[in-house]
Write a protein that holds these residues in place. Structure first.
Motif, PDB file in Angstrom:
ATOM      1  N   SER A  54      -0.225  -0.919 -14.751  1.00  0.00           N
ATOM      2  CA  SER A  54      -1.094  -1.384 -13.635  1.00  0.00           C
ATOM      3  C   SER A  54      -0.605  -2.638 -12.816  1.00  0.00           C
ATOM      4  O   SER A  54      -1.243  -2.937 -11.826  1.00  0.00           O
ATOM      5  N   LEU A  55       0.756  -2.873 -12.872  1.00  0.00           N
ATOM      6  CA  LEU A  55       1.609  -3.873 -12.167  1.00  0.00           C
ATOM      7  C   LEU A  55       2.337  -2.957 -11.015  1.00  0.00           C
ATOM      8  O   LEU A  55       2.947  -2.072 -11.503  1.00  0.00           O
ATOM      9  N   GLU A  56       2.317  -3.361 -10.012  1.00  0.00           N
ATOM     10  CA  GLU A  56       3.189  -2.969  -8.873  1.00  0.00           C
ATOM     11  C   GLU A  56       4.335  -3.457  -8.802  1.00  0.00           C
ATOM     12  O   GLU A  56       5.361  -2.593  -8.485  1.00  0.00           O
ATOM     13  N   ASP A  57       4.665  -4.637  -9.301  1.00  0.00           N
ATOM     14  CA  ASP A  57       5.847  -5.259  -9.559  1.00  0.00           C
ATOM     15  C   ASP A  57       6.644  -5.137 -10.625  1.00  0.00           C
ATOM     16  O   ASP A  57       5.789  -5.783 -11.640  1.00  0.00           O
ATOM     17  N   TYR A  58       7.347  -4.411 -11.145  1.00  0.00           N
ATOM     18  CA  TYR A  58       7.999  -4.105 -12.469  1.00  0.00           C
ATOM     19  C   TYR A  58       9.135  -5.154 -12.717  1.00  0.00           C
ATOM     20  O   TYR A  58       9.559  -5.239 -13.934  1.00  0.00           O
ATOM     21  N   THR A  59       9.341  -6.023 -11.763  1.00  0.00           N
ATOM     22  CA  THR A  59      10.448  -7.006 -12.158  1.00  0.00           C
ATOM     23  C   THR A  59      10.072  -8.030 -12.709  1.00  0.00           C
ATOM     24  O   THR A  59       8.619  -8.181 -13.122  1.00  0.00           O
ATOM     25  N   PHE A  60      10.744  -9.328 -13.316  1.00  0.00           N
ATOM     26  CA  PHE A  60      10.266 -10.144 -13.891  1.00  0.00           C
ATOM     27  C   PHE A  60       9.522 -11.366 -13.119  1.00  0.00           C
ATOM     28  O   PHE A  60       8.957 -12.402 -13.817  1.00  0.00           O
ATOM     29  N   LEU A  61       9.534 -10.966 -11.840  1.00  0.00           N
ATOM     30  CA  LEU A  61       9.148 -11.941 -10.991  1.00  0.00           C
ATOM     31  C   LEU A  61       7.560 -12.383 -11.237  1.00  0.00           C
ATOM     32  O   LEU A  61       7.213 -13.728 -11.281  1.00  0.00           O
ATOM     33  N   PRO A  62       6.446 -11.575 -11.549  1.00  0.00           N
ATOM     34  CA  PRO A  62       5.159 -11.805 -11.669  1.00  0.00           C
ATOM     35  C   PRO A  62       5.221 -12.716 -13.193  1.00  0.00           C
ATOM     36  O   PRO A  62       4.494 -13.965 -13.152  1.00  0.00           O
ATOM     37  N   VAL A  63       6.206 -12.530 -14.158  1.00  0.00           N
ATOM     38  CA  VAL A  63       5.981 -13.381 -15.223  1.00  0.00           C
ATOM     39  C   VAL A  63       6.595 -14.906 -14.894  1.00  0.00           C
ATOM     40  O   VAL A  63       5.952 -15.841 -15.204  1.00  0.00           O
ATOM     41  N   MET A  64       7.790 -14.712 -14.179  1.00  0.00           N
ATOM     42  CA  MET A  64       8.327 -15.989 -13.730  1.00  0.00           C
ATOM     43  C   MET A  64       7.426 -16.751 -12.985  1.00  0.00           C
ATOM     44  O   MET A  64       7.329 -18.182 -13.242  1.00  0.00           O
ATOM     45  N   ASP A  65       6.809 -16.323 -12.030  1.00  0.00           N
ATOM     46  CA  ASP A  65       5.840 -17.121 -11.196  1.00  0.00           C
ATOM     47  C   ASP A  65       4.741 -17.697 -11.975  1.00  0.00           C
ATOM     48  O   ASP A  65       4.302 -18.597 -11.821  1.00  0.00           O
ATOM     49  N   ALA A  66       4.215 -17.105 -13.012  1.00  0.00           N
ATOM     50  CA  ALA A  66       3.250 -17.514 -13.950  1.00  0.00           C
ATOM     51  C   ALA A  66       3.977 -18.671 -14.677  1.00  0.00           C
ATOM     52  O   ALA A  66       3.193 -19.638 -14.997  1.00  0.00           O
ATOM     53  N   LEU A  67       5.356 -18.460 -15.338  1.00  0.00           N
ATOM     54  CA  LEU A  67       5.829 -19.555 -16.030  1.00  0.00           C
ATOM     55  C   LEU A  67       5.925 -20.748 -15.184  1.00  0.00           C
ATOM     56  O   LEU A  67       5.758 -21.974 -15.503  1.00  0.00           O
ATOM     57  N   LEU A  68       6.511 -20.637 -13.821  1.00  0.00           N
ATOM     58  CA  LEU A  68       6.728 -21.636 -12.827  1.00  0.00           C
ATOM     59  C   LEU A  68       5.438 -22.628 -12.729  1.00  0.00           C
ATOM     60  O   LEU A  68       5.360 -23.579 -12.797  1.00  0.00           O
ATOM     61  N   ASP A  69       4.348 -21.636 -12.778  1.00  0.00           N
ATOM     62  CA  ASP A  69       3.070 -22.546 -12.267  1.00  0.00           C
ATOM     63  C   ASP A  69       2.364 -23.113 -13.693  1.00  0.00           C
ATOM     64  O   ASP A  69       1.765 -24.099 -13.494  1.00  0.00           O
ATOM     65  N   ALA A  70       2.899 -22.607 -14.878  1.00  0.00           N
ATOM     66  CA  ALA A  70       2.655 -23.430 -16.253  1.00  0.00           C
ATOM     67  C   ALA A  70       3.537 -24.194 -16.729  1.00  0.00           C
ATOM     68  O   ALA A  70       3.244 -24.657 -17.773  1.00  0.00           O
ATOM     69  N   ASN A  71       4.514 -24.734 -15.928  1.00  0.00           N
ATOM     70  CA  ASN A  71       5.307 -25.730 -16.504  1.00  0.00           C
ATOM     71  C   ASN A  71       4.857 -26.978 -16.914  1.00  0.00           C
ATOM     72  O   ASN A  71       5.290 -27.543 -17.836  1.00  0.00           O
ATOM     73  N   GLU A  72       3.800 -27.484 -16.531  1.00  0.00           N
ATOM     74  CA  GLU A  72       3.198 -28.618 -16.653  1.00  0.00           C
ATOM     75  C   GLU A  72       2.320 -28.363 -18.057  1.00  0.00           C
ATOM     76  O   GLU A  72       2.400 -29.551 -18.839  1.00  0.00           O
ATOM     77  N   LYS A  73       1.623 -27.404 -18.153  1.00  0.00           N
ATOM     78  CA  LYS A  73       0.933 -27.085 -19.414  1.00  0.00           C
ATOM     79  C   LYS A  73       1.693 -26.771 -20.683  1.00  0.00           C
ATOM     80  O   LYS A  73       1.442 -27.005 -21.617  1.00  0.00           O
ATOM     81  N   LEU A  74       3.014 -26.284 -20.351  1.00  0.00           N
ATOM     82  CA  LEU A  74       3.853 -25.950 -21.401  1.00  0.00           C
ATOM     83  C   LEU A  74       5.102 -26.802 -21.584  1.00  0.00           C
ATOM     84  O   LEU A  74       6.355 -26.636 -21.281  1.00  0.00           O
ATOM     85  N   SER A  75       4.564 -28.173 -21.541  1.00  0.00           N
ATOM     86  CA  SER A  75       5.497 -29.213 -21.303  1.00  0.00           C
ATOM     87  C   SER A  75       6.650 -29.654 -22.579  1.00  0.00           C
ATOM     88  O   SER A  75       7.569 -30.388 -22.367  1.00  0.00           O
ATOM     89  N   ASN A  76       6.256 -28.725 -23.581  1.00  0.00           N
ATOM     90  CA  ASN A  76       7.128 -29.000 -24.716  1.00  0.00           C
ATOM     91  C   ASN A  76       8.017 -27.852 -24.928  1.00  0.00           C
ATOM     92  O   ASN A  76       8.731 -27.896 -26.146  1.00  0.00           O
ATOM     93  N   ILE A  77       8.223 -26.906 -24.115  1.00  0.00           N
ATOM     94  CA  ILE A  77       8.859 -25.559 -24.281  1.00  0.00           C
ATOM     95  C   ILE A  77      10.391 -26.008 -24.454  1.00  0.00           C
ATOM     96  O   ILE A  77      10.927 -26.439 -23.624  1.00  0.00           O
TER      97      ILE A  77
END
Length: 423
Positions: free
Chosen positions: A185-208
């Motif tokens: 279902s994803l057009e982009d098979y690279t890690f970029l979609p996950v990376m973008d999601a992680l970058l956007d979530a860095n404030e919520k995942l503040s203890n990673i």
């Protein structure tokens, strides 16, 4: 003849002047003497002070713990030998930090199953239908199973991450694990979609504190490619990150001839461990060497068959300058292990290392003799030469060293033999 009690003993610290004591010097005894001797360049005096430190209660125990950071490996080992028999919370914490990687899951080939532990934490598969109730000593995995889910319109890792972020405990999660992250279902098979999601979530995942990207097993190794991107964005978004692990698979080499792994020159103050399993090129190693990582203690790299290994050897010779606090160095899955052994001996890197791992390669007698003839090799705690090309006679010579030797699974000695971790 009566002994002059004012004369300094063999290991007493002396203050003042260049003339022989005690003409212009003052002999220091007690806890101050222990402290001075431990900070001196006299190794024998430091070892003697380690044995004396416990006579001074909590202050002496503190000096013993601090001795684990001593410049001399012999002083460190003397302190470690004493501390191992002491039951005390401070000591337990110090020993845990001394080798924080001691309980890392260590593999000598790509595992048949998924990782069960990561960064000293239990790996639990995240279930989007249930709530997160605990985050202590747990690494949550957001994976899909390609053979079952790839062709179905199922939830990919980006979707799972968005649900995980809705948990009230998201800011307490310390570790995340990603396997295959995409479906058809994803057009982009690279890690970029996950990376973008992680970058956007860095404030919520503040203890990673720990990230593992690419937790695939052996049956998936050739199935679908793991295509990555520039991971320095992750380092910038997560300044509290301590452990970063990446696994790349063989399929990636046949997709635009690249795994996509990249690093740009950035500084990260807290990163303690980098692990890259699979086959990485010199370009990636060169980019890692351009990172500023003052806290890095653990570096594990799998090499493969990159033909430009002369450049890699030059990087190895400079590791001690690039990463001055390195305690564990893993140079694994290597086709030029003998040359690597000479590069290691030809650098000061062994002076600070606790563990050297050159397993899963083609180390032969030539490289082995080079290591055996190096006095600094005796300063290690552990040498791992598992799955190389060494005969029993050489293994016995290594076992004669006063360090821990791991040497199982040797292959038939041959200058042309190369053991690959994916065999």
């Amino acid at each position: 003849m009566t002994n002059n009690q004012n004369q300094p003993g063999e290991f007493d610290a002396v203050l003042g002047g260049e003339a022989p004591p005690p003409v212009q010097g003052v002999v220091l005894g007690g806890i101050e003497g222990v402290k001075r001797r431990l900070s001196s360049s006299n190794i024998e005096a430091g070892i003697a002070s380690v044995s004396e430190a416990l006579n001074y209660g909590d202050a002496g125990l503190y000096l013993l713990i601090e001795a684990l950071k001593n410049k001399s490996r012999k002083v460190q080992r003397a302190a470690l030998k004493i501390l191992k028999d002491i039951e005390d919370p401070q000591v337990e914490l110090a020993l845990k930090n001394y080798k924080f990687w001691k309980s890392f899951e260590k593999v000598y080939s790509i595992p048949c199953g998924y990782s069960t532990t990561f960064a000293n934490r239990k790996v639990i598969e995240f279930d989007p239908t249930t709530k997160i109730n605990d985050t202590v000593d747990i690494a949550y995995a957001l994976r899909i199973i390609p053979k079952e889910d790839y062709w179905k319109p199922s939830m990919n890792s980006v979707d799972k991450l968005q649900i995980l972020l809705q948990s009230p405990l998201a800011n307490q999660i310390e570790a995340l694990v990603f396997g295959f992250w995409y479906t058809s279902s994803l057009e982009d098979y690279t890690f970029l979609p996950v990376m973008d999601a992680l970058l956007d979530a860095n404030e919520k995942l503040s203890n990673i504190k720990a990230l593992f990207i690419g937790d695939v097993n052996n049956s998936e190794w050739y199935y679908l490619p793991l295509l990555y991107s520039n991971f320095s964005y992750i380092l910038l978004a997560y300044p509290q990150l301590e452990i970063f692990k990446i696994r790349c698979n063989i399929s990636s080499r046949y997709y635009k001839n690249s795994t996509g792994i990249q690093f740009s020159p950035v500084r990260h103050e807290t990163l303690k461990a980098i692990i890259i399993e699979g086959e990485i090129s010199y370009d990636v190693i060169d980019e890692i060497c351009q990172l500023e990582l003052p806290a890095l203690e653990y570096l594990e790299l799998w090499f493969g068959t990159d033909g430009r290994y002369s450049y890699v050897l030059e990087s190895i010779r400079n590791f001690s300058h690039i990463f001055p606090n390195l305690k564990y160095l893993g140079l694994r899955n290597c086709v030029f292990s003998d040359d690597m052994a000479f590069a290691i001996v030809d650098s000061p890197i062994l002076e600070n290392l606790l563990e050297l791992d050159i397993s899963v390669g083609n180390l032969g007698c030539k490289g082995a003799e080079c290591l055996l003839n190096c006095p600094s090799i005796r300063q290690l705690d552990t040498l791992d030469i598992t799955k190389n090309c060494l005969n029993n006679e050489i293994i016995q010579k290594f076992n004669g060293l006063d360090i821990k030797i791991i040497a199982e699974g040797q292959n038939s000695p041959s200058p042309y033999r190369y053991y690959s971790a994916d065999e």
